[in-house]
Design a protein around this motif. Structure first.
Motif, mmCIF file in Angstrom:
data_model
loop_
_atom_site.group_PDB
_atom_site.id
_atom_site.type_symbol
_atom_site.label_atom_id
_atom_site.label_comp_id
_atom_site.label_asym_id
_atom_site.label_seq_id
_atom_site.Cartn_x
_atom_site.Cartn_y
_atom_site.Cartn_z
ATOM 1 N N GLY A 7 28.676 31.422 -37.989
ATOM 2 C CA GLY A 7 29.534 30.226 -38.101
ATOM 3 C C GLY A 7 28.673 28.979 -38.141
ATOM 4 N N ILE A 8 28.090 28.724 -39.305
ATOM 5 C CA ILE A 8 27.145 27.593 -39.405
ATOM 6 C C ILE A 8 27.940 26.335 -39.743
ATOM 7 N N GLY A 9 28.466 25.703 -38.707
ATOM 8 C CA GLY A 9 29.243 24.475 -38.848
ATOM 9 C C GLY A 9 28.634 23.389 -37.990
ATOM 10 N N SER A 33 27.609 33.149 -42.373
ATOM 11 C CA SER A 33 28.545 32.055 -42.591
ATOM 12 C C SER A 33 29.001 32.120 -44.034
ATOM 13 N N ARG A 34 30.273 31.759 -44.257
ATOM 14 C CA ARG A 34 30.778 31.856 -45.634
ATOM 15 C C ARG A 34 30.254 30.707 -46.500
ATOM 16 N N HIS A 35 29.956 29.569 -45.847
ATOM 17 C CA HIS A 35 29.498 28.408 -46.619
ATOM 18 C C HIS A 35 28.152 27.849 -46.145
ATOM 19 N N GLY A 36 27.846 28.017 -44.875
ATOM 20 C CA GLY A 36 26.660 27.352 -44.315
ATOM 21 C C GLY A 36 25.414 28.228 -44.330
ATOM 22 N N LYS A 37 24.248 27.565 -44.287
ATOM 23 C CA LYS A 37 22.952 28.266 -44.225
ATOM 24 C C LYS A 37 22.018 27.443 -43.367
ATOM 25 N N LEU A 62 27.989 33.464 -31.410
ATOM 26 C CA LEU A 62 29.149 33.109 -32.237
ATOM 27 C C LEU A 62 29.522 31.640 -32.050
ATOM 28 N N CYS A 63 29.432 30.868 -33.131
ATOM 29 C CA CYS A 63 29.746 29.426 -33.086
ATOM 30 C C CYS A 63 31.000 29.107 -33.895
ATOM 31 N N LEU A 64 31.888 30.077 -33.984
ATOM 32 C CA LEU A 64 33.122 29.896 -34.753
ATOM 33 C C LEU A 64 34.167 29.183 -33.909
ATOM 34 N N PRO A 65 35.240 28.687 -34.534
ATOM 35 C CA PRO A 65 36.392 28.235 -33.750
ATOM 36 C C PRO A 65 36.991 29.410 -32.964
ATOM 37 N N PRO A 66 37.820 29.139 -31.944
ATOM 38 C CA PRO A 66 38.277 30.210 -31.054
ATOM 39 C C PRO A 66 39.121 31.308 -31.697
ATOM 40 N N LYS A 87 32.243 27.969 -26.355
ATOM 41 C CA LYS A 87 33.462 27.719 -25.600
ATOM 42 C C LYS A 87 34.584 27.281 -26.540
ATOM 43 N N PRO A 88 35.834 27.569 -26.266
ATOM 44 C CA PRO A 88 36.328 28.523 -25.268
ATOM 45 C C PRO A 88 36.028 29.948 -25.745
ATOM 46 N N PRO A 89 35.896 30.919 -24.811
ATOM 47 C CA PRO A 89 35.407 32.239 -25.208
ATOM 48 C C PRO A 89 36.365 33.031 -26.099
HETATM 49 P P1 NAP Z 1 33.468 23.918 -37.289
HETATM 50 O O1 NAP Z 1 32.260 23.187 -37.780
HETATM 51 O O2 NAP Z 1 34.790 23.500 -37.823
HETATM 52 O O3 NAP Z 1 33.368 25.470 -37.529
HETATM 53 C C1 NAP Z 1 32.206 26.235 -37.361
HETATM 54 C C2 NAP Z 1 32.077 27.275 -38.473
HETATM 55 O O4 NAP Z 1 32.946 28.357 -38.220
HETATM 56 C C3 NAP Z 1 32.499 26.754 -39.820
HETATM 57 O O5 NAP Z 1 31.444 26.063 -40.437
HETATM 58 C C4 NAP Z 1 32.886 28.019 -40.577
HETATM 59 O O6 NAP Z 1 31.759 28.517 -41.256
HETATM 60 C C5 NAP Z 1 33.301 28.970 -39.466
HETATM 61 N N1 NAP Z 1 34.755 29.143 -39.506
HETATM 62 C C6 NAP Z 1 35.699 28.200 -39.397
HETATM 63 N N2 NAP Z 1 36.921 28.759 -39.465
HETATM 64 C C7 NAP Z 1 36.735 30.072 -39.625
HETATM 65 C C8 NAP Z 1 37.599 31.189 -39.764
HETATM 66 N N3 NAP Z 1 38.919 31.036 -39.724
HETATM 67 N N4 NAP Z 1 37.053 32.388 -39.886
HETATM 68 C C9 NAP Z 1 35.718 32.555 -39.904
HETATM 69 N N5 NAP Z 1 34.840 31.533 -39.788
HETATM 70 C C10 NAP Z 1 35.355 30.314 -39.638
HETATM 71 O O7 NAP Z 1 33.562 23.871 -35.707
HETATM 72 P P2 NAP Z 1 32.512 23.387 -34.605
HETATM 73 O O8 NAP Z 1 32.759 21.980 -34.296
HETATM 74 O O9 NAP Z 1 31.147 23.827 -34.957
HETATM 75 O O10 NAP Z 1 33.086 24.198 -33.360
HETATM 76 C C11 NAP Z 1 32.927 25.597 -33.244
HETATM 77 C C12 NAP Z 1 33.089 25.954 -31.778
HETATM 78 O O11 NAP Z 1 32.118 25.234 -31.035
HETATM 79 C C13 NAP Z 1 34.455 25.574 -31.199
HETATM 80 O O12 NAP Z 1 34.931 26.569 -30.353
HETATM 81 C C14 NAP Z 1 34.174 24.285 -30.438
HETATM 82 O O13 NAP Z 1 35.024 24.144 -29.309
HETATM 83 C C15 NAP Z 1 32.741 24.512 -29.991
HETATM 84 N N6 NAP Z 1 32.024 23.252 -29.750
HETATM 85 C C16 NAP Z 1 32.068 22.242 -30.659
HETATM 86 C C17 NAP Z 1 31.451 21.021 -30.359
HETATM 87 C C18 NAP Z 1 31.465 19.866 -31.331
HETATM 88 O O14 NAP Z 1 31.044 18.760 -30.951
HETATM 89 N N7 NAP Z 1 31.913 20.013 -32.561
HETATM 90 C C19 NAP Z 1 30.770 20.865 -29.153
HETATM 91 C C20 NAP Z 1 30.685 21.933 -28.293
HETATM 92 C C21 NAP Z 1 31.318 23.117 -28.586
HETATM 93 P P3 NAP Z 1 31.915 29.191 -42.696
HETATM 94 O O15 NAP Z 1 33.099 28.562 -43.384
HETATM 95 O O16 NAP Z 1 30.609 28.853 -43.360
HETATM 96 O O17 NAP Z 1 32.103 30.644 -42.455
#
Ligand code: NAP
Length: 307
Positions: A7-9, A33-37, A62-66, A87-89
């Motif tokens: 989950g490269i977001g 990741s489907r889009h990120g590298k 795993l850095c994906l959404p929950p 988090k959240p797990p």
């Molecule tokens: P994000 O950028 O929106 O998503 C992370 C990656 O997850 C996306 O780039 C996507 O990668 C993949 N993804 C998204 N939806 C998906 C799906 N339905 N199925 C499979 N892969 C999916 O989110 P984020 O901000 O990094 O947050 C991810 C987690 O980290 C959350 O649980 C969040 O609470 C936690 N977190 C975030 C922050 C913050 O500041 N943003 C801080 C601490 C913790 P691909 O499309 O490339 O597969």
């Protein structure tokens, strides 16, 4: 140890990649990741393909959404890999119990990370509070969702937690620093008419010693961002500011780190320790408080939200 990042977001790029690069424990060996590298790292778009191709990678972070996280975590565990969870797990408590049970059966490590617990002054606050009688505790977690979650549709969908996505960080600190367990007694949830999750929340908690405990989460904060916890005790007042990076006791300030500084390197150090010792760390108390507030909360429809 070789590790794969899934989950490269936003958070993977902002925190996980630099924390792994700066660690002597870890070698980032692949991404999924489907889009990120990540430049220079072998990239897969499918978890199963990575697990089949790279049997040398024993740990998956795993850095994906929950909501999608459970299926990915279970797939990694079934393939015999140790798992680290952002988090959240999970999206529900039951999912997290199922993951923990699967890891135990397979003799694998699983780690429900709570990054805010590793903020610079959280351990000091816990130590200070240990010898006190708590009278009141107030959480104020107010930030601008457009600044921190631009374009993230999943936070407004079922299971996305809304303002509890940052709010659960405060709950992870509270459950870490208080010697006693608390539980939600009532809550109000401001839910935009076009969203499934709250943009604001006010929560009251029951404390076994009768202390008044409350939290205000708000995602509509312009200007200064506020991540504070104030505890009034029999011997004085403690404030944790900047998400736990700074502590004040009766107005005397300690700590000068910025929010998030050092948190992810400490998570990866803990994961290395868990894997080496063959242990599990799945503290679900922050998740229980968040899901209970969502279950008990009185819904208040509010203005529609547009990113
Ligand atoms: P994000 O950028 O929106 O998503 C992370 C990656 O997850 C996306 O780039 C996507 O990668 C993949 N993804 C998204 N939806 C998906 C799906 N339905 N199925 C499979 N892969 C999916 O989110 P984020 O901000 O990094 O947050 C991810 C987690 O980290 C959350 O649980 C969040 O609470 C936690 N977190 C975030 C922050 C913050 O500041 N943003 C801080 C601490 C913790 P691909 O499309 O490339 O597969």
């Amino acid at each position: 140890m070789k590790i794969a990042l899934v989950g490269i977001g936003k958070i993977a790029v902002d925190q996980h990649v630099p924390a792994i690069a700066g660690s002597t424990d870890w070698d980032l060996a692949a991404t999924v990741s489907r889009h990120g590298k990540v430049d220079g790292i072998e990239a897969f778009t499918d978890l199963g393909a990575m697990l089949d191709a790279r049997s040398d990678i024993r740990v998956v972070s795993l850095c994906l959404p929950p909501v999608p996280r459970f299926d990915y975590a279970m797939q990694a565990l079934k393939a015999g890999r140790h798992v680290m969870l952002e988090k959240p797990p999970g999206a529900t408590i039951a999912e997290c119990h199922a993951l923990e049970a699967a890891a135990r059966r397979a003799g694998l490590s699983i780690y429900a990370t709570w990054h805010s617990r590793h903020a610079d002054m959280v351990a000091a606050a816990k130590e200070w509070l240990a010898g006190t009688a708590l009278r009141a505790l107030t959480v104020t977690w107010k930030e601008d969702v457009r600044r921190w979650h631009p374009g993230q549709a999943w936070i407004w969908e079922p299971g996305g937690l809304g303002v509890f996505d940052p709010g659960i960080n405060a709950l992870s600190i509270v459950t870490e620093i208080l010697p006693d367990d608390i539980h939600v007694s009532e809550a109000e949830l401001d839910i935009p008419e076009n969203c499934q999750t709250p943009i604001g929340a006010r929560i009251a908690f029951h404390h076994p010693g009768g202390a008044r405990i409350g939290a205000v989460f708000d995602w509509r904060q312009d200007g200064d961002q506020t991540w504070e916890i104030e505890a009034q005790t029999d011997v004085g007042t403690l404030r944790l500011c900047e998400g736990g990076a700074v502590m004040e006791v009766d107005g005397i300030r300690t700590g000068d780190a910025a929010p998030l500084d050092g948190e992810y390197p400490r998570l990866y150090a803990r994961m290395a320790q868990l894997v080496r010792k063959g242990e599990i760390d799945m503290d679900l108390r922050p998740m229980t408080l968040a899901t209970d507030a969502l279950a008990l909360g009185r819904r208040i429809p509010t203005d529609t939200f547009h990113d």
